[in-house]
Structures are given as structure tokens and as C-alpha cells.
Design an enzyme around this catalytic site. Structure first.
Site, PDB file in Angstrom:
ATOM      1  CB  CYS A  35      -8.226  -5.032   5.006  1.00  0.00           C
ATOM      2  SG  CYS A  35      -8.359  -4.482   3.301  1.00  0.00           S
ATOM      3  CG  HIS A  62      -1.836  -1.208   1.172  1.00  0.00           C
ATOM      4  ND1 HIS A  62      -2.482  -1.619   0.030  1.00  0.00           N
ATOM      5  CD2 HIS A  62      -2.135  -2.113   2.126  1.00  0.00           C
ATOM      6  CE1 HIS A  62      -3.157  -2.721   0.290  1.00  0.00           C
ATOM      7  NE2 HIS A  62      -2.958  -3.046   1.555  1.00  0.00           N
TER       8      HIS A  62
HETATM    9  C1  LIG Z   1      -4.954  -9.780   7.978  1.00  0.00           C
HETATM   10  C2  LIG Z   1      -4.744  -8.289   7.984  1.00  0.00           C
HETATM   11  C3  LIG Z   1      -5.840  -7.435   8.010  1.00  0.00           C
HETATM   12  C4  LIG Z   1      -5.655  -6.066   8.009  1.00  0.00           C
HETATM   13  N1  LIG Z   1      -6.755  -5.248   8.028  1.00  0.00           N
HETATM   14  C5  LIG Z   1      -6.591  -3.903   7.988  1.00  0.00           C
HETATM   15  C6  LIG Z   1      -7.730  -3.037   7.964  1.00  0.00           C
HETATM   16  O1  LIG Z   1      -8.892  -3.481   7.962  1.00  0.00           O
HETATM   17  N2  LIG Z   1      -7.502  -1.693   7.933  1.00  0.00           N
HETATM   18  C7  LIG Z   1      -6.241  -1.164   7.918  1.00  0.00           C
HETATM   19  O2  LIG Z   1      -6.105   0.062   7.872  1.00  0.00           O
HETATM   20  N3  LIG Z   1      -5.152  -1.971   7.931  1.00  0.00           N
HETATM   21  C8  LIG Z   1      -5.293  -3.308   7.961  1.00  0.00           C
HETATM   22  N4  LIG Z   1      -4.193  -4.124   7.979  1.00  0.00           N
HETATM   23  C9  LIG Z   1      -2.831  -3.523   7.980  1.00  0.00           C
HETATM   24  C10 LIG Z   1      -2.367  -3.233   6.563  1.00  0.00           C
HETATM   25  O3  LIG Z   1      -2.468  -4.359   5.749  1.00  0.00           O
HETATM   26  C11 LIG Z   1      -0.919  -2.757   6.609  1.00  0.00           C
HETATM   27  O4  LIG Z   1      -0.879  -1.632   7.426  1.00  0.00           O
HETATM   28  C12 LIG Z   1      -0.437  -2.412   5.217  1.00  0.00           C
HETATM   29  O5  LIG Z   1      -0.311  -3.571   4.448  1.00  0.00           O
HETATM   30  C13 LIG Z   1       0.911  -1.704   5.269  1.00  0.00           C
HETATM   31  O6  LIG Z   1       1.332  -1.449   3.984  1.00  0.00           O
HETATM   32  P1  LIG Z   1       2.871  -1.220   3.654  1.00  0.00           P
HETATM   33  O7  LIG Z   1       2.933  -1.010   2.181  1.00  0.00           O
HETATM   34  O8  LIG Z   1       3.436  -0.195   4.539  1.00  0.00           O
HETATM   35  O9  LIG Z   1       3.613  -2.570   4.074  1.00  0.00           O
HETATM   36  P2  LIG Z   1       3.404  -4.099   3.711  1.00  0.00           P
HETATM   37  O10 LIG Z   1       1.982  -4.389   3.398  1.00  0.00           O
HETATM   38  O11 LIG Z   1       4.049  -4.857   4.805  1.00  0.00           O
HETATM   39  O12 LIG Z   1       4.234  -4.273   2.368  1.00  0.00           O
HETATM   40  C14 LIG Z   1       5.634  -4.212   2.328  1.00  0.00           C
HETATM   41  C15 LIG Z   1       6.100  -4.747   0.995  1.00  0.00           C
HETATM   42  O13 LIG Z   1       7.524  -4.649   0.942  1.00  0.00           O
HETATM   43  C16 LIG Z   1       8.073  -5.834   0.371  1.00  0.00           C
HETATM   44  N5  LIG Z   1       9.453  -5.960   0.874  1.00  0.00           N
HETATM   45  C17 LIG Z   1       9.847  -5.946   2.170  1.00  0.00           C
HETATM   46  N6  LIG Z   1      11.196  -6.064   2.254  1.00  0.00           N
HETATM   47  C18 LIG Z   1      11.664  -6.162   0.989  1.00  0.00           C
HETATM   48  C19 LIG Z   1      12.964  -6.298   0.427  1.00  0.00           C
HETATM   49  N7  LIG Z   1      14.057  -6.364   1.201  1.00  0.00           N
HETATM   50  N8  LIG Z   1      13.073  -6.374  -0.912  1.00  0.00           N
HETATM   51  C20 LIG Z   1      11.972  -6.301  -1.695  1.00  0.00           C
HETATM   52  N9  LIG Z   1      10.715  -6.173  -1.221  1.00  0.00           N
HETATM   53  C21 LIG Z   1      10.560  -6.091   0.103  1.00  0.00           C
HETATM   54  C22 LIG Z   1       7.119  -6.922   0.864  1.00  0.00           C
HETATM   55  O14 LIG Z   1       7.187  -8.071   0.059  1.00  0.00           O
HETATM   56  C23 LIG Z   1       5.766  -6.226   0.784  1.00  0.00           C
HETATM   57  O15 LIG Z   1       5.153  -6.357  -0.471  1.00  0.00           O
HETATM   58  C24 LIG Z   1      -4.352  -5.517   7.979  1.00  0.00           C
HETATM   59  C25 LIG Z   1      -3.238  -6.371   7.950  1.00  0.00           C
HETATM   60  C26 LIG Z   1      -3.419  -7.737   7.951  1.00  0.00           C
HETATM   61  C27 LIG Z   1      -2.232  -8.649   7.905  1.00  0.00           C
END
Ligand SMILES: Cc1cc2nc3c(=O)[nH]c(=O)nc-3n(C[C@H](O)[C@H](O)[C@H](O)COP(=O)(O)OP(=O)(O)OC[C@H]3O[C@@H](n4cnc5c(N)ncnc54)[C@H](O)[C@@H]3O)c2cc1C
Length: 445
Positions: free
Chosen positions: A44, A12
Site C-alpha cells: 500500500c 500480511h
Molecule cells: C500496490 C498495491 C497497493 C495496495 N494497497 C492496499 C491498501 O491500501 N489497502 C489494502 O487493504 N490492501 C492494499 N493492497 C492489497 C494488499 O497488499 C494485499 O491484499 C496483501 O498483500 C495480501 O497479503 P497476503 O499475505 O495474503 O498475500 P501476499 O501479499 O500476496 O503475500 C504472499 C506471500 O507468499 C509468498 N509465496 C507465494 N507462493 C510461495 C511459495 N510457493 N513458496 C514460498 N513463498 C511463497 C510470496 O512471496 C509473498 O511474500 C495493495 C496491493 C498492492 C499491490
């Protein structure tokens, strides 16, 4: 010369940063490194997918490498970033398909590496059928394994654990929910509201095993989990889902930029890290938590998309400030709509704050209407100043948007006096002449 932007991670925060940067800086050369084989997965939706409400898993994605390519972005899928050298401004990545290792230079680096589930070190943790719940592959594993599992144990009674418990129970499974705290959803809601939530779960046959720590897992001769041992008992099981929280995925930058002790990257109002050429967003970061004014680790998709968008806006020069967060969240459990913002009374007291609270239970609209339902609203505020610091709401009718209103109130530093007289509309279909939020303010003053 073209600015070279490298982005690590494309869920995200990454997707929000990338799509906005591609539009704002069409001249820049944007390269994205993603270790997974998909981007933009909506975690989510996992519980809804597991429960069969969302049938088509493809609906849980909203972007693809092809769409990013149309914006002029190069997305290197299944590329794991192994090292970042912030001084040399280079990153080293391994192509997980070919094994090839390459080094790339950047002018600006965007760290959106997110979070990973906390995996407690204990005997049996590596047994088969002890699974995690974070990404698309986990969702598929859970669905596949749940087909043959009758007894399912969920460890961790936060939002994710409770949603999964409901999904499994609705699939007809025997479900046990274990948590070391003595209430479900402890971090998000106070006891008045978790009591009703627990009752709803117990009425459906969910076994609550609260106030006990998991100590180990026992497996059979095939290495498959059979029993969960806790400080208070043991639970026979066919499948265990671990949902005990998340930690920031920031090893790559350790020692190179400032972080909280748990590894959450510290960013300023413009998403800049302590290194001027490195920006960060989402679950990899700490947020500014408005109720306390401190940094906090609150991994939510809402924070991730906002922060990712702000990275894009502020990448070349500081332009739009981040407003901080109240950690506003919502959950639907069976017939109940629940939402919360800011601090609970429990959290405020644990933080040593001097707070008061108002709890209102009222029908959401006038009793002359053919139907009406009760709503419970609790608002927590500072005793000396009346400043609102948190609120929770619980009802069968969907009133959750009131919590978004209170989120704005907290963000703007409003007091209970002010809440009493805010202008809200009245119409018999929807509410009462004194809106529930006004009532809370009036009761406090
Ligand atoms: C089951 C579940 C339900 C949820 N429900 C909600 C909800 O209803 N409402 C809400 O607001 N939030 C919800 N969340 C939280 C939300 O999903 C996370 O806050 C969100 O995914 C964060 O996004 P992000 O992009 O910061 O990180 P992440 O989703 O953790 O993505 C990080 C990305 O970086 C990549 N990556 C990491 N390290 C490396 C590397 N060294 N090299 C290459 N790629 C790498 C990973 O593969 C991943 O694709 C939920 C989470 C879960 C698990």
C-alpha cells in the site's frame, strides 16, 4: 509431541498468523517458507514511495526474520515451496540460494501464498520496461526506471493504477491511464464520484484512455517498449506499469482442497479449508461477502491480517468466527478523500438486484463556522427491505470514517429506517445536528 506447523508465504496474512501462533502455541514448532528475500512488505506504500512521500523504503516493513526468530519461529527465506502433498502431509521446498531441495512434514499447514498480478498474454508483454506492481522489488524497479522515463503509461484504473498515476504526475511525468471500462475505479465507485475523480486527473494533465483494450506493445531494436496499441488508438511511452488485477497464488493446492473457479481457496468461518489440517488466509482465499452472502475474491490487506489472526486463533480448535467483509476501501487522490464499502449501485444492478439509492451533497458542518466543505455521500439499499448494501463518500475534508460506520451497518444487516435514528454526536466543529448518515436514512424513508 510438538505440533509441527508449516506456513507458506510471509507477507500480511502469513505474518499475522505466525506472530499470533507463536504467542498462542509456544510449544509448537513453526517453520515458515518464503520465496522472497523480505517479509511483511506494505504494498500500500508503493505509490507513496514512488511519489517520494515515503523516502525510506525500510519504513515499508514491519517484521523481519530476526523478530520472528525471537518468537521461536524458523523462517526459511528464499525458499520456494514446489509441492504440497496433502495426503502425506509433506511439502517440498527449494532453497533459491543454494538450489538444494528438501522435504518437510507438518501436522498443520497454513497457506498464505497470496496473489500475483494478472499478466495478459499479448504481443510485447515481455518487452523491457513493461513492469508489474506488487512487491518490494517491483517498487524498486518502478522507481529506477521512472528516473529516465518521461512518458509513463499505467494500464488498469483501479486503486493501484490511479494512485500510481497521481504519483507519476506529481513527479512531472506525462502520464496516460488506460482501462477497458469507460470510467476509472469502476469496481469501487459509481459514476457521480468517478466523474469528479476523472476531472481532477484531467485538470492535472493526465491523459485518460478509457473504454479501450490494450491489444499489444511495440518495442525498439533494444527490446524496450515504445508504444502501447489499444482497440482505440496508440500511445507512445517509455515505461508501462501493468495493474489489471490479481489472481490467487494457489497452484500448489490445486485439486487437493476446494477452490473457486479462479483458484481462490474456500475457507469456512474458522479459516479451515476442505482439508481439516490445512488452513488458509489472505489473498490466496475467497472471502465471505456480506452484501450478497456469497463468496467473493477481494484481495485486501485488511482481510489478510484479520484472516491470518483468525487462523492462529482457530488452528487447534474452532474458537472465533470470521465476520465476513464488505470490501471496505479508501483512496486519497489529490485533495479528495474517497472511501467505499459494499456494493456500488452499478454492481448491484449488474447482479440483478432491485436497489434504491440516496445521494446527499451537504456541507459537513454548520455554515456559521469559519470554513466548511461539501461532502457527497451515496448509500445503496435493497428496495424491498431497506437493507443497506453499499455506500460511497467523497469530500475534501476527511470524512472517510463515516464509511467505516456504514461498513458496520452493512455487516449487521441494518436498514435505512434504522440508520435514520442511530445516535450520533453533534458538535459544531465536526458536523451538523442531523449527522450525514442519519440524513441519508431519513431521505430514504
Ligand atoms: C500496490 C498495491 C497497493 C495496495 N494497497 C492496499 C491498501 O491500501 N489497502 C489494502 O487493504 N490492501 C492494499 N493492497 C492489497 C494488499 O497488499 C494485499 O491484499 C496483501 O498483500 C495480501 O497479503 P497476503 O499475505 O495474503 O498475500 P501476499 O501479499 O500476496 O503475500 C504472499 C506471500 O507468499 C509468498 N509465496 C507465494 N507462493 C510461495 C511459495 N510457493 N513458496 C514460498 N513463498 C511463497 C510470496 O512471496 C509473498 O511474500 C495493495 C496491493 C498492492 C499491490
Amino acid at each position: 509431541m510438538k505440533t509441527k506447523i508449516a506456513v507458506i508465504g510471509c507477507t500480511h496474512a502469513g505474518t499475522a498468523a505466525i506472530t499470533n501462533m507463536a504467542r498462542l502455541y509456544p510449544e509448537a514448532e513453526i517453520t515458515v517458507f518464503e520465496r522472497n528475500d523480505n517479509i511483511s512488505f506494505l504494498s500500500c506504500g508503493i505509490a507513496l514511495h514512488v511519489g517520494g512521500v515515503v523516502k525510506n523504503a525500510q519504513e515499508l516493513f514491519y517484521a523481519s526474520p530476526q523478530q520472528l526468530a525471537e518468537l521461536g519461529v524458523t523462517t526459511l527465506m528464499r525458499h520456494d515451496v514446489l509441492n504440497v502433498d496433502a495426503a502425506a502431509k509433506t511439502i517440498e521446498a527449494r532453497n533459491l540460494t543454494t538450489g538444494e531441495q528438501t522435504t518437510h512434514s507438518y501436522d498443520k499447514l497454513v497457506v498464505t501464498t497470496g496473489s500475483w498480478p494478472i499478466i495478459p498474454g499479448m504481443d510485447g508483454i515481455n518487452l523491457e520496461n513493461v513492469v508489474l506492481c506488487k512487491n518490494y522489488n517491483h517498487a524498486q524497479t518502478i522507481i529506477e526506471k521512472a528516473k529516465t522515463a518521461n512518458r509513463i503509461t499505467v494500464i488498469g484504473a483501479g486503486y493501484i493504477g490511479v494512485e500510481l498515476v497521481e504519483a507519476f504526475e506529481m513527479l512531472g511525468k506525462e502520464v496516460t491511464l488506460i482501462d477497458n471500462m469507460d470510467r476509472v475505479l469502476y469496481k469501487y465507485l459509481d459514476k457521480e464520484i468517478t466523474d469528479v475523480t476523472e476531472q481532477a486527473l484531467v485538470e492535472r494533465g493526465v491523459q485518460l484512455a478509457l473504454g479501450q483494450m490494450v491489444t499489444s506493445f511495440v518495442g525498439d531494436e533494444h527490446g524496450k517498449v515504445t508504444t502501447v496499441l489499444t482497440t482505440a488508438g496508440q500511445y507512445e511511452t517509455d515505461l508501462v506499469v501493468l495493474c489489471v488485477g490479481f489472481r490467487p497464488n494457489t497452484e500448489l493446492l490445486k485439486g487437493q482442497i476446494d477452490m473457486l473457479p479462479n483458484g481462490a481457496i474456500l475457507v469456512d468461518d474458522y479459516m479451515r479449508t476442505s482439508n481439516p489440517d490445512i488452513f488458509a488466509a489472505g489473498d490466496s482465499c475467497a472471502v465471505h461477502y456480506n452484501p450478497t452472502g456469497d463468496h467473493a475474491y477481494i484481495p485486501l490487506a485488511t482481510n489478510a491480517v484479520r484472516m491470518g489472526t483468525l487462523v492462529a486463533r482457530n488452528l487447534m480448535e474452532p474458537t472465533i468466527k470470521y465476520l465476513g467483509t464488505q470490501g471496505t476501501s479508501g483512496i486519497k487522490i489529490y485533495d479528495y478523500n474517497i472511501a467505499a464499502t459494499g456494493m456500488t449501485e452499478t454492481a448491484a444492478l449488474e447482479a440483478g438486484m432491485n436497489v434504491k439509492k440516496v445521494t446527499i451533497v451537504d456541507n459537513y458542518r454548520l455554515e456559521f463556522m469559519p470554513t466548511y466543505e461539501a461532502v457527497t455521500l451515496k448509500v445503496v439499499y435493497e428496495a424491498e427491505t431497506g437493507r443497506i448494501i453499499g455506500a460511497q463518500l467523497f469530500s475534501k475534508v476527511d470524512m472517510t470514517q463515516s464509511i467505516n460506520t456504514l461498513s458496520v451497518c452493512i455487516q449487521k444487516g441494518m436498514t435505512m429506517d434504522e440508520l435514520s435514528f442511530v445516535d450520533f454526536f453533534f458538535q459544531p466543529h465536526y458536523n451538523k445536528p442531523w449527522n450525514l448518515l442519519n440524513q441519508a436514512g431519513l431521505q430514504a424513508v
